[in-house]
Design an enzyme around this catalytic site. Sequence first.
Site, PDB file in Angstrom:
ATOM      1  N   CYS A 381       0.838  -1.204   0.000  1.00 46.08           N
ATOM      2  CA  CYS A 381       0.000   0.000   0.000  1.00 46.08           C
ATOM      3  C   CYS A 381       0.877   1.259   0.000  1.00 46.08           C
ATOM      4  CB  CYS A 381      -0.968  -0.043   1.171  1.00 46.08           C
ATOM      5  SG  CYS A 381      -2.433   0.940   0.861  1.00 46.08           S
ATOM      6  N   HIS A 507      -3.579  -4.908   0.604  1.00 43.36           N
ATOM      7  CA  HIS A 507      -2.970  -5.464   1.821  1.00 43.36           C
ATOM      8  C   HIS A 507      -3.067  -6.991   1.817  1.00 43.36           C
ATOM      9  CE1 HIS A 507      -2.319  -1.695   4.005  1.00 43.36           C
ATOM     10  NE2 HIS A 507      -3.395  -1.275   3.376  1.00 43.36           N
ATOM     11  N   GLU A 509      -1.412  -9.048   3.418  1.00 44.17           N
ATOM     12  CA  GLU A 509      -1.190  -9.604   4.756  1.00 44.17           C
ATOM     13  C   GLU A 509      -2.487  -9.997   5.457  1.00 44.17           C
ATOM     14  OE1 GLU A 509      -0.670  -6.486   3.841  1.00 44.17           O
ATOM     15  OE2 GLU A 509      -1.107  -5.020   5.410  1.00 44.17           O
TER      16      GLU A 509
HETATM   17  N1  GLN Z   1      -1.807   6.779   2.885  1.00 43.65           N
HETATM   18  C1  GLN Z   1      -1.948   6.043   1.688  1.00 43.65           C
HETATM   19  C2  GLN Z   1      -3.330   6.215   1.088  1.00 43.65           C
HETATM   20  O1  GLN Z   1      -4.250   6.633   1.742  1.00 43.65           O
HETATM   21  C3  GLN Z   1      -1.658   4.563   1.914  1.00 43.65           C
HETATM   22  C4  GLN Z   1      -2.637   3.890   2.814  1.00 43.65           C
HETATM   23  C5  GLN Z   1      -2.153   2.568   3.348  1.00 43.65           C
HETATM   24  O2  GLN Z   1      -0.973   2.259   3.310  1.00 43.65           O
HETATM   25  N2  GLN Z   1      -3.054   1.770   3.907  1.00 43.65           N
HETATM   26  O3  GLN Z   1      -3.512   5.949  -0.077  1.00 43.65           O
END
Ligand code: GLN
Length: 541
Positions: A381, A507, A509
């Site tokens: 992400c 994600h 994970e």
């Molecule tokens: N801050 C980034 C976004 O909002 C990544 C978010 C995250 O890593 N969950 O896109």
Amino acid sequence: MTKYIFVTGGVVSSVGKGITTAALGRLLINRGYKVMALKIDPYINVDAGTMNPFQHGEVFVTNDGAETDLDLGHYERFLGIELTRHSNFTSGAVYSEVIAKERRGEYLGQTVQLIPHITDEIKRRIYQLARESGADILITEIGGTIGDFETPPFVWAIRDIGREVGRENVLYIHVSLIAYLSWGEPKTKPTQHSVRALQELGIQPDILICRTRKPLTEELRRKISIFCGVPLEGVIESRDTDIVYEIPLIYEKQGLADLVIRKLNLKNNPPKLDEWREMVEKLKNPKHHVTVAIVGKYTKGSDAYISVQEALKHGGIANDTGVKIKWVDSESLPRRRDLRKVFAGVDGILVPGGFGHRGIEGMILAVKYARENKIPFLGLCLGMQCMVIEFARNVAGLKGANSTEFDPNTPHPVIDLMPEQRGIIDKGGTMRLGLYPCILDRNSKAFEAYKQPIILERHRHRYEFNNDYREILSSKGLKLCGLSPGGELVEMVELEDHPWMIGVQFHPEFRSKPLDPHPLFRAFVKAMLEYKNRKGQGERR
Ligand code: GLN
């Protein structure tokens, strides 16, 4: 008909209720029962989405896009099932619902009160999950500690359920801490007090799980049994261990599941634990070892990246490899003069998810180091976004490239807000959340890992890869290896000129399980092993 198990906690928070719930669930599943789990959090936040990961640990995301307590991650990993938003609710959610009903006039002029209206709403949600999941057994964990100001309505609600469905269909388990004085003497008084506080709220626990640093002596167990009114066989020892997946086996040895089955008048099918045992064995005695650096703004001691840590373990199990984590604080990284020293002995680098600009430049430095030194890299992400920014700046020559999250005036917004996200003011529950499909390029390392063309992964972000930069970045060797089905969104990137460097907007994970390690984490650990072997050969030469 569903049987109900309620798990409460005493003395201190973080006493291990979540793992207890998950471990017991595993033992019941292995006896052939359909188990569902529920976490109730007494805080006023409507969900965990707005909570600080440093204070509260990771925000776990379900397939249907709920931002939940991290205990749901334990439940999914131990039970091997995928949960929905109905497996977690808070005081805030209960109160909002009751107040909305009141505004709609649904209480027909009644005075709306803690008892029965709030407790009824709590019970309604518990019964609904039992009914809709069709579970044989629903295990409900009450967050917080008995004695907290916020917990009584939940305890009254679960006491009522005992009366409503019959005491033979309900079991109360209390998880407590055995305290030790500085010279090592064990003390049971805090446990006695927390059981008394529970009794004052109308519940006598059937089973006491005693979290302890040292083995419980027979004498201590007897004392606890007498003072807390719990039969001796119901006083279970839960010794501290680093290997959480071993806890079901530790409980099994002490007959916890047999006791639960007997008390709930269920048939005791023989437990099938071989697969779980084998997994724990692999975890305890791996053939190989690798070290991965996690570069984030939260480091050791917080639960901010707990699913990432677990998924790495799972990837390790799949490769018969122990994965050691080296925590690298991203905020101080730019001040470290010698990155070689920081990453000495490291076989892979991982940049996890996150929000806000703190630590970003350090994460970008870590990406650069992995790229230039051909060290396996996984960006999750925010980690993927950092990978894109680093590539744009240092390979494609786009000076000052950034995400508009960190620099709204960047000349090259390679990561930018999605149009749907512009103008959103509420922070809770408004990101791109939950499961989305992604189509993989068949000629990619991503495809090699997943071995299938369409994957489904969980999201939690507001910003996206900016499509205006597709052409320039891909022409320089950033492969856009995973796209949304219509091709509108870039979900995965990888480097062409690198042994294994992948960034994902989602994600992975959250979907990894010890009995079913996630393909990307499998492949990442494999790449680290290969890197380590190559490095070893190089050194010998
Ligand atoms: N801050 C980034 C976004 O909002 C990544 C978010 C995250 O890593 N969950 O896109």
